[in-house]
Structures are given as structure tokens and as C-alpha cells.
Design a protein around this motif. Structure first.
Motif, PDB file in Angstrom:
ATOM      1  N   VAL A 234       0.517  -1.312   0.023  1.00  0.00           N
ATOM      2  CA  VAL A 234       0.020  -0.143  -0.102  1.00  0.00           C
ATOM      3  C   VAL A 234       1.303   1.484   0.108  1.00  0.00           C
ATOM      4  O   VAL A 234       1.445   1.262   1.041  1.00  0.00           O
ATOM      5  N   GLU A 235       0.801   2.104  -0.858  1.00  0.00           N
ATOM      6  CA  GLU A 235       1.433   3.674  -0.662  1.00  0.00           C
ATOM      7  C   GLU A 235       0.630   4.551  -0.692  1.00  0.00           C
ATOM      8  O   GLU A 235      -1.190   4.342  -0.604  1.00  0.00           O
ATOM      9  N   ALA A 236       0.859   5.458   0.019  1.00  0.00           N
ATOM     10  CA  ALA A 236      -0.036   7.190  -0.405  1.00  0.00           C
ATOM     11  C   ALA A 236       0.417   7.755  -1.260  1.00  0.00           C
ATOM     12  O   ALA A 236       1.715   8.461  -1.840  1.00  0.00           O
ATOM     13  N   THR A 237      -0.541   7.940  -1.826  1.00  0.00           N
ATOM     14  CA  THR A 237      -0.382   8.509  -3.121  1.00  0.00           C
ATOM     15  C   THR A 237       0.009  10.059  -3.387  1.00  0.00           C
ATOM     16  O   THR A 237      -0.007  10.632  -1.765  1.00  0.00           O
ATOM     17  N   ASP A 238       0.329  10.682  -4.440  1.00  0.00           N
ATOM     18  CA  ASP A 238       0.330  12.231  -4.480  1.00  0.00           C
ATOM     19  C   ASP A 238      -0.450  12.892  -3.135  1.00  0.00           C
ATOM     20  O   ASP A 238      -0.132  14.443  -2.651  1.00  0.00           O
ATOM     21  N   ASP A 239      -1.773  12.569  -3.402  1.00  0.00           N
ATOM     22  CA  ASP A 239      -2.635  13.620  -3.022  1.00  0.00           C
ATOM     23  C   ASP A 239      -2.988  12.854  -1.751  1.00  0.00           C
ATOM     24  O   ASP A 239      -4.254  13.183  -1.387  1.00  0.00           O
ATOM     25  N   GLY A 240      -2.298  11.783  -1.080  1.00  0.00           N
ATOM     26  CA  GLY A 240      -2.404  11.638   0.024  1.00  0.00           C
ATOM     27  C   GLY A 240      -3.564  10.734   0.305  1.00  0.00           C
ATOM     28  O   GLY A 240      -4.208  10.261   1.251  1.00  0.00           O
ATOM     29  N   ILE A 241      -3.876  10.033  -0.884  1.00  0.00           N
ATOM     30  CA  ILE A 241      -5.018   8.810  -0.735  1.00  0.00           C
ATOM     31  C   ILE A 241      -4.315   7.494  -1.047  1.00  0.00           C
ATOM     32  O   ILE A 241      -3.389   7.605  -1.668  1.00  0.00           O
ATOM     33  N   LEU A 242      -4.510   6.816   0.023  1.00  0.00           N
ATOM     34  CA  LEU A 242      -3.805   5.427   0.282  1.00  0.00           C
ATOM     35  C   LEU A 242      -4.207   5.011  -1.354  1.00  0.00           C
ATOM     36  O   LEU A 242      -5.163   4.397  -1.190  1.00  0.00           O
ATOM     37  N   ALA A 243      -3.074   3.662  -2.254  1.00  0.00           N
ATOM     38  CA  ALA A 243      -4.078   3.111  -3.419  1.00  0.00           C
ATOM     39  C   ALA A 243      -2.755   1.529  -2.780  1.00  0.00           C
ATOM     40  O   ALA A 243      -2.091   1.261  -2.281  1.00  0.00           O
ATOM     41  N   VAL A 244      -3.745   0.688  -3.957  1.00  0.00           N
ATOM     42  CA  VAL A 244      -2.622  -0.696  -3.438  1.00  0.00           C
ATOM     43  C   VAL A 244      -1.881  -0.512  -4.764  1.00  0.00           C
ATOM     44  O   VAL A 244      -2.379  -0.085  -6.036  1.00  0.00           O
ATOM     45  N   LEU A 245      -0.253  -0.551  -4.795  1.00  0.00           N
ATOM     46  CA  LEU A 245       0.410  -1.120  -5.467  1.00  0.00           C
ATOM     47  C   LEU A 245       0.594  -2.133  -6.204  1.00  0.00           C
ATOM     48  O   LEU A 245       0.894  -2.145  -7.354  1.00  0.00           O
ATOM     49  N   GLU A 246       0.880  -2.813  -5.344  1.00  0.00           N
ATOM     50  CA  GLU A 246       0.607  -4.223  -5.718  1.00  0.00           C
ATOM     51  C   GLU A 246       0.429  -5.874  -4.799  1.00  0.00           C
ATOM     52  O   GLU A 246       0.241  -5.143  -3.722  1.00  0.00           O
ATOM     53  N   LYS A 247      -0.436  -6.243  -5.181  1.00  0.00           N
ATOM     54  CA  LYS A 247      -1.169  -7.434  -5.036  1.00  0.00           C
ATOM     55  C   LYS A 247      -0.902  -9.013  -5.193  1.00  0.00           C
ATOM     56  O   LYS A 247      -0.788  -9.207  -6.203  1.00  0.00           O
ATOM     57  N   GLY A 248      -0.577  -9.621  -3.844  1.00  0.00           N
ATOM     58  CA  GLY A 248      -0.422 -11.228  -4.587  1.00  0.00           C
ATOM     59  C   GLY A 248      -0.822 -11.801  -4.022  1.00  0.00           C
ATOM     60  O   GLY A 248      -2.315 -11.162  -4.049  1.00  0.00           O
ATOM     61  N   GLU A 249      -0.723 -12.873  -3.614  1.00  0.00           N
ATOM     62  CA  GLU A 249      -1.844 -13.872  -2.757  1.00  0.00           C
ATOM     63  C   GLU A 249      -1.968 -13.676  -1.217  1.00  0.00           C
ATOM     64  O   GLU A 249      -0.689 -13.933  -0.718  1.00  0.00           O
ATOM     65  N   VAL A 250      -2.814 -13.146  -1.257  1.00  0.00           N
ATOM     66  CA  VAL A 250      -3.358 -12.649   0.211  1.00  0.00           C
ATOM     67  C   VAL A 250      -3.817 -13.466   1.009  1.00  0.00           C
ATOM     68  O   VAL A 250      -4.805 -14.790   0.753  1.00  0.00           O
TER      69      VAL A 250
END
Length: 248
Positions: free
Chosen positions: A229-245
């Protein structure tokens, strides 16, 4: 990677030193654990904020476009006017799926907000530290800054131990380390040692005494979240990568 710094509390954050750097933010007990879990369970947008006032303003703006969940804590206690608290168990899949969530914590969301100068910001917990380390090895940033959110302006044992585990999984040959990173990289704590130490920490003791052992076990579930999970430039969280959860 040429250089790695470890800051032991959010109060050490220096925006100038973060320019163009990759930052890893840790609040293992509990904000980054909860935030990563929200994203894993299907939240559409998560907005970390640094004050109750900011959460109120943002909620009012977002309500113009539809429903919003507001959750979190201050001083480890739920906020009366919020919809939910700060525990991962508050954010089940049926609650968060495709939802917009404004989230506040005493330390972790402030650390996320205050590291906005970094070129990339990643959230880290005991559950996904292996996956964060794998991404850093692959992306090989020129400079890495690990930010422990801390407790107030003080040292947090659990954040430090999570940072130590992250460093233990990186190739640090030839990397210039600051004093904090040198000390943490020498730790080589086993899973069992980390569990024992976190259980003895201030927050860990409070959880055990408060009959929250199951929550502590969840937090210390090593290698159970293959999600980045990353915090984007606009401050919203986003899933950058997702493997076998692994869902729990």
C-alpha cells in the motif's frame, strides 16, 4: 541502494531530506496494520488525516459525492463522533468493500501526512514487512528512509522491531547507514523474540491486559499480507501491488 536512514519517531521527519526519497512508514500498533488491512479487504479510497478538524472538513467535502465512513482514534480511544474505531476487526470486508474511509490516528496518520515530500511512501506492518522488503529489493531506490511513527514524540519498541525486520530482509552491503539503521540492522530478531518483546511493550501489555490477545496475534501475523500500500501524491492510499493474500 546507496543510503538508508531510520527515524525513530515522526518528530524526526525532515521534509527537505525526504525530497526524491522512498519512505516506509511504520505504526505497527496499530495504524499501518489497520490501514493495510482496509485496503486488502477492498476499500475504494482511504484518506489518512492528522486531526479531528481535518477529518470533519474532508468528510463534509466527500459527502457531496456519496457515503463516507470516518474512523480512527485519538490517544488510543475511539472518537465519539466517528463511525468506527481503529481496530482491524472494525473494518471487515462487508463494511469496507468499495467504500471511502477517512481515518485518523494519534501517530501513524500524522507520519503519513508529514512525509508528503517523499517521492514514494509505503506503509509497513509486521504482516507485510516481507512484501515491502521484496519491493524495495526489486525497485532499488537510491535512498530509503524508514519512519517509525513512535508514541507521541517517544520511542516505540514495536515500530523499531518492525524496522529491524525490514532491514534484516534487505541487502545492505555497501549501503551507507545512519546510526539508527546501523543499530536496527544488527538486531537480527527472530519471530519468537519479536513476539516476546512486543508483548512486553507498553501497548502490547495493554492489549494483553485488555483481553485483546487475538488482536495482538493478528498484528504479529508474519508474512500473512502480500499487499503493498502506498500513499499517493494527493494523500489517498492505493494498492501498489497485491499478491496471494491471506485473509483473516
Amino acid at each position: 541502494m546507496e543510503r538508508c536512514r531510520l527515524w525513530l519517531s515522526k518528530e524526526e521527519i525532515d521534509p527537505e531530506l525526504l525530497q526524491g526519497k522512498t519512505a516506509v512508514i511504520i505504526d505497527a500498533l496499530l495504524a499501518t496494520t489497520t490501514l493495510i488491512t482496509m485496503m486488502e479487504r477492498g476499500a475504494k479510497y482511504v484518506y489518512p488525516v492528522d486531526s479531528i478538524e481535518a477529518s470533519t472538513t474532508l468528510r463534509e467535502e466527500l459527502l457531496l459525492e456519496g457515503s463516507v465512513i470516518r474512523g480512527g482514534e485519538q490517544g488510543g480511544r475511539p472518537v465519539d463522533e466517528f463511525d468506527l474505531g481503529h481496530l482491524p476487526t472494525d473494518y471487515t470486508e462487508d463494511v469496507v468493500s468499495n467504500q471511502r474511509i477517512v481515518f485518523l490516528s494519534t501517530n501513524g496518520t500524522k507520519a503519513i501526512q508529514w512525509t508528503a515530500a517523499a517521492s514514494k511512501r509505503l506503509l509497513c506492518s509486521f504482516r507485510n514487512v516481507h512484501y515491502v522488503a521484496d519491493y524495495i529489493r526489486r525497485s532499488d531506490p537510491e535512498e530509503l528512509v524508514i519512519v517509525c511513527s513512535g508514541a507521541g514524540s517517544h520511542f516505540s519498541m514495536e515500530d523499531y522491531l518492525c524496522a529491524s525486520r525490514l532491514l534484516d530482509e534487505l541487502n545492505l552491503d555497501g549501503v551507507k547507514l545512519d546510526d539508527g539503521a546501523i543499530l536496527a540492522s544488527e538486531g537480527k530478531y527472530s519471530d519468537e523474540q519479536i513476539v516476546s518483546l512486543v508483548t512486553k511493550s507498553r501497548v502490547g501489555r495493554s492489549m494483553v491486559n485488555g483481553n485483546m490477545q487475538d488482536l495482538l496475534d493478528f498484528v504479529l501475523g508474519f508474512k500473512t499480507q502480500d499487499v503493498l500500500v502506498e500513499a499517493t501524491d494527493d494523500g489517498i492510499l492505493a494498492v501498489l501491488e497485491k499478491g496471494e493474500v491471506v485473509h483473516e
